[in-house]
Design an enzyme around this catalytic site. Structure first.
Site, PDB file in Angstrom:
ATOM      1  N   ASN A 183       1.662  -1.841  -2.291  1.00 36.13           N
ATOM      2  CA  ASN A 183       0.231  -2.126  -2.081  1.00 36.13           C
ATOM      3  C   ASN A 183      -0.326  -1.677  -0.735  1.00 36.13           C
ATOM      4  OD1 ASN A 183       1.837  -4.208  -1.032  1.00 36.13           O
ATOM      5  ND2 ASN A 183       0.164  -5.657  -1.117  1.00 36.13           N
ATOM      6  N   GLU A 279       9.194 -10.310   3.884  1.00 33.82           N
ATOM      7  CA  GLU A 279       7.760 -10.594   3.677  1.00 33.82           C
ATOM      8  C   GLU A 279       7.532 -10.619   2.181  1.00 33.82           C
ATOM      9  OE1 GLU A 279       5.612 -11.323   5.926  1.00 33.82           O
ATOM     10  OE2 GLU A 279       6.579 -10.681   7.776  1.00 33.82           O
ATOM     11  N   CYS A 313      -0.792  -9.564  -0.547  1.00 29.30           N
ATOM     12  CA  CYS A 313      -0.031 -10.810  -0.431  1.00 29.30           C
ATOM     13  C   CYS A 313      -0.901 -11.896   0.183  1.00 29.30           C
ATOM     14  CB  CYS A 313       1.200 -10.584   0.437  1.00 29.30           C
ATOM     15  SG  CYS A 313       0.800  -9.891   2.038  1.00 29.30           S
TER      16      CYS A 313
HETATM   17  P1  NDP Z   1       8.794  -5.266  -5.559  1.00 25.34           P
HETATM   18  O1  NDP Z   1       9.639  -6.396  -5.106  1.00 25.34           O
HETATM   19  O2  NDP Z   1       8.750  -4.951  -6.994  1.00 25.34           O
HETATM   20  O3  NDP Z   1       9.240  -3.911  -4.827  1.00 25.34           O
HETATM   21  C1  NDP Z   1       9.291  -3.821  -3.431  1.00 25.34           C
HETATM   22  C2  NDP Z   1      10.314  -2.778  -3.019  1.00 25.34           C
HETATM   23  O4  NDP Z   1      11.616  -3.256  -3.319  1.00 25.34           O
HETATM   24  C3  NDP Z   1      10.168  -1.445  -3.764  1.00 25.34           C
HETATM   25  O5  NDP Z   1      10.443  -0.404  -2.868  1.00 25.34           O
HETATM   26  C4  NDP Z   1      11.232  -1.566  -4.834  1.00 25.34           C
HETATM   27  O6  NDP Z   1      11.658  -0.318  -5.317  1.00 25.34           O
HETATM   28  C5  NDP Z   1      12.344  -2.259  -4.052  1.00 25.34           C
HETATM   29  N1  NDP Z   1      13.349  -2.936  -4.870  1.00 25.34           N
HETATM   30  C6  NDP Z   1      13.276  -3.348  -6.145  1.00 25.34           C
HETATM   31  N2  NDP Z   1      14.431  -3.942  -6.525  1.00 25.34           N
HETATM   32  C7  NDP Z   1      15.256  -3.908  -5.440  1.00 25.34           C
HETATM   33  C8  NDP Z   1      16.584  -4.358  -5.193  1.00 25.34           C
HETATM   34  N3  NDP Z   1      17.308  -4.975  -6.134  1.00 25.34           N
HETATM   35  N4  NDP Z   1      17.118  -4.160  -3.965  1.00 25.34           N
HETATM   36  C9  NDP Z   1      16.402  -3.561  -2.992  1.00 25.34           C
HETATM   37  N5  NDP Z   1      15.135  -3.091  -3.181  1.00 25.34           N
HETATM   38  C10 NDP Z   1      14.563  -3.278  -4.387  1.00 25.34           C
HETATM   39  O7  NDP Z   1       7.323  -5.556  -4.988  1.00 25.34           O
HETATM   40  P2  NDP Z   1       5.957  -4.758  -5.254  1.00 25.34           P
HETATM   41  O8  NDP Z   1       6.089  -3.349  -4.805  1.00 25.34           O
HETATM   42  O9  NDP Z   1       5.494  -5.035  -6.630  1.00 25.34           O
HETATM   43  O10 NDP Z   1       4.978  -5.455  -4.205  1.00 25.34           O
HETATM   44  C11 NDP Z   1       4.197  -6.556  -4.476  1.00 25.34           C
HETATM   45  C12 NDP Z   1       4.795  -7.798  -3.848  1.00 25.34           C
HETATM   46  O11 NDP Z   1       4.920  -7.631  -2.448  1.00 25.34           O
HETATM   47  C13 NDP Z   1       3.918  -9.007  -4.044  1.00 25.34           C
HETATM   48  O12 NDP Z   1       4.705 -10.106  -4.432  1.00 25.34           O
HETATM   49  C14 NDP Z   1       3.321  -9.225  -2.669  1.00 25.34           C
HETATM   50  O13 NDP Z   1       2.920 -10.545  -2.420  1.00 25.34           O
HETATM   51  C15 NDP Z   1       4.428  -8.784  -1.775  1.00 25.34           C
HETATM   52  N6  NDP Z   1       3.912  -8.443  -0.455  1.00 25.34           N
HETATM   53  C16 NDP Z   1       4.155  -9.308   0.589  1.00 25.34           C
HETATM   54  C17 NDP Z   1       3.592  -9.075   1.837  1.00 25.34           C
HETATM   55  C18 NDP Z   1       3.809 -10.026   2.974  1.00 25.34           C
HETATM   56  O14 NDP Z   1       3.439  -9.692   4.090  1.00 25.34           O
HETATM   57  N7  NDP Z   1       4.380 -11.200   2.746  1.00 25.34           N
HETATM   58  C19 NDP Z   1       2.735  -7.904   2.072  1.00 25.34           C
HETATM   59  C20 NDP Z   1       2.553  -7.062   0.898  1.00 25.34           C
HETATM   60  C21 NDP Z   1       3.127  -7.342  -0.307  1.00 25.34           C
HETATM   61  P3  NDP Z   1      10.991   0.315  -6.646  1.00 25.34           P
HETATM   62  O15 NDP Z   1       9.553   0.511  -6.342  1.00 25.34           O
HETATM   63  O16 NDP Z   1      11.751   1.568  -6.815  1.00 25.34           O
HETATM   64  O17 NDP Z   1      11.225  -0.688  -7.746  1.00 25.34           O
END
Ligand code: NDP
Length: 517
Positions: A183, A279, A313
């Site tokens: 995002n 995060e 988020c």
């Molecule tokens: P995801 O958890 O689906 O993916 C985040 C990253 O993790 C991607 O690069 C993904 O790769 C990777 N990933 C997936 N599975 C694994 C694994 N088993 N081990 C290591 N890495 C992995 O999140 P989203 O991209 O859908 O993002 C949205 C989420 O992020 C929401 O819940 C939001 O609230 C949170 N967020 C939190 C923030 C904060 O500051 N607290 C800020 C912004 C967002 P791939 O894309 O290849 O699946």
């Protein structure tokens, strides 16, 4: 924005020749991006790629090298072998590299904005905000890293250290694994990479598979700015395979992750004996009390819910309004929502673009339908076309509805009625999340009571939560994560403390008072 493909035309990637080393053009005229490994732009070791689609209309816009487990291991080895190189660069010269990187970023800012609009479908205003945010974060982190001083501790305040002094210094942790969400495809990974490298760490970064191109472009900027080979590696690929390899590698000292709570929990079970900065998700409540400025509350609650189509988020994800002002507040909310035009993000009038993918859209629709089935009133929206989900207002949402508790990540305004502040605080804190909360009130006493009682990392009074560039620290408690993000706080996260003790006794400069402790 000069080279943004025009409204009405099929979205496609157009980049300045500066970015040419990063990609080849395939037979179908699509760019095929490489990964940045060991300071070189390379294909996957088995030549695999994955597709990147624009949420604007679902067009295929690029192919990207799909790192394998072997590529991930090579990237980790490269960072591990080269960590001493970046650490050895005098800090003043590291600052020079980043000054150059900022110059280049500003020179090619339109390319970054265009790609954020094309690959993530953020609005023009949102993309501009994100790129400016990175440029500002870069400038401010350069100032902040100058403050990595450490401390001098005199020993003679405690009996067993009389005759000694200590220096407490901060050192880079070594190799940082940075994994980002879709995002904020540029700001989130950049906010991990910039402090890590400036503080002298090497980095292995994995972008989201939905939005990998912007981060690769940042790799090109860092390369041209003179970052040593292997100090930063950017490897797109599957979360489970590539992310999983980074997370469990013994050569990685810390994982800095932004994403979903479930992914974060999974990571924390695998990343044994590593520092973790997580995060994760949020479900920010906005508490609106009867002594608040209702015009302000309605405007901010709508903005907090709809900005970036709710894919934040820190989005306001449920509004807890005091029931005696409920009807007036809802009327004002509906007036405000009219100002949030949905459409093609390339249109400067657009304030709500499409959602990132089909799965995200289905989840939002499921939550809305579930709320309606359980008794919520749909006042607006609730429909979609392609990935465009209409700004939606749900009134009188019952607490049995999933949307009262689950992260929405879509343009939905969820209004729940509460009797008073006590009930609002109880419902707020019943959530498993603890990232952000907003309180709208003009009473100092209500402010203080709410701020002290709310179980969240960041409480915002009379405004929508917004993490921004990071001047104010943010981060979650409970299921929203571990650690704090922010200018100086992020530097603390990527450095560790070392204590150096000097015995002055031989010079007769003091004697221990408790000799056998
Ligand atoms: P995801 O958890 O689906 O993916 C985040 C990253 O993790 C991607 O690069 C993904 O790769 C990777 N990933 C997936 N599975 C694994 C694994 N088993 N081990 C290591 N890495 C992995 O999140 P989203 O991209 O859908 O993002 C949205 C989420 O992020 C929401 O819940 C939001 O609230 C949170 N967020 C939190 C923030 C904060 O500051 N607290 C800020 C912004 C967002 P791939 O894309 O290849 O699946």
């Amino acid at each position: 924005m000069s080279n943004l493909v025009k409204l009405g035309e099929k979205p496609r990637i157009v980049l300045d020749s500066f970015f040419e080393p990063m990609y080849e053009t395939g037979p179908d005229a699509l760019p095929v991006f490489k990964m940045f490994l060991g300071g070189e732009w390379v294909s996957s070791n088995i030549g695999g790629t994955f597709n990147v689609y624009s949420p604007i209309d679902g067009s295929l816009i690029a192919k990207v090298a799909k790192a394998t487990v072997k590529d991930a291991e090579n990237a980790i080895d490269s960072a591990y072998e080269n960590k001493s190189k970046i650490r050895a660069i005098p800090a003043i010269d590291r600052l020079e590299i980043f000054a150059k990187a900022r110059e280049l970023l500003l020179k090619y800012e339109n390319d970054f904005k265009n790609i954020i609009v094309t690959e993530m479908s953020k609005t023009l205003e949102g993309a501009e905000g994100e790129v400016n945010g990175v440029a500002e974060r870069l400038r401010l982190t350069m100032e902040e890293t100058r403050k990595i001083y450490g401390e001098y501790l005199p020993g003679d305040w405690v009996g067993d250290t009389v005759g000694k002094i200590a220096l407490v210094i901060r050192e880079p942790k070594g190799v940082i694994g940075a994994i980002g969400s879709f995002n904020y495809p540029f700001f989130i990974p950049a906010a991990k990479i910039i402090p890590a490298l400036l503080a002298g760490n090497a980095v292995v970064a994995k972008p989201s598979s939905d939005t990998p191109i912007t981060l690769l472009m940042f790799g090109r900027i860092l390369e041209a700015a003179g970052i040593p080979k292997g100090a930063i590696n950017i490897i797109p690929g599957s979360g489970r395979e590539v992310g999983g390899t980074i997370v469990k590698s013994e050569k990685i000292n810390m994982i800095s992750f932004t994403g979903n709570t479930n992914t974060g929990k999974q990571i924390s079970t695998v990343a044994v004996l590593k520092d973790l900065h997580l995060e994760l998700g949020g479900k920010a409540p906005a508490i609106v009390l009867d002594d608040s400025d209702l015009d302000l509350a309605a405007k901010k609650c709508v903005e907090g819910s709809l900005k970036h189509a709710g894919q934040r988020c820190d989005a306001i994800s449920r509004i807890l309004v005091q029931e005696n002002i409920g009807e007036t507040f809802v009327k004002k909310v509906l007036e405000e929502v009219e100002k949030w035009k949905m459409g093609d993000p390339r249109d400067p009038e657009t304030k709500v673009g499409p959602l990132i993918n089909e799965q995200a859209l289905k989840k939002v629709d499921e939550l809305v339908k579930d709320a309606i089935n359980k008794g919520a009133t749909l006042l607006k929206g609730g429909k979609y076309e392609g990935l465009y989900y209409e700004p939606t207002v749900l009134n009188n949402v019952p607490l049995e509805a999933r949307i009262a508790w689950e992260e929405t990540f879509g343009p939905v305004i969820t209004i729940i009625r509460v009797k008073n502040l006590d009930e609002a605080l109880e419902i707020s804190n019943r959530s498993e999340y603890g990232l952000d909360a907003a309180v709208f009130t003009n009473s100092f006493y209500n402010v203080w009571k709410a701020a002290k009682a709310l179980q969240d990392g960041e409480i915002t009074i009379n405004d929508a939560p917004a993490h921004g560039v990071g001047n104010f620290p943010f981060g979650g408690i409970k299921d929203s994560g571990l650690g704090r993000e922010g200018l100086g706080y992020s530097i603390d996260e990527v450095t560790s403390i070392k204590t150096i003790i000097f015995n002055l006794e031989p010079a007769d400069l003091g004697k221990k008072r408790i000799p056998h402790f």
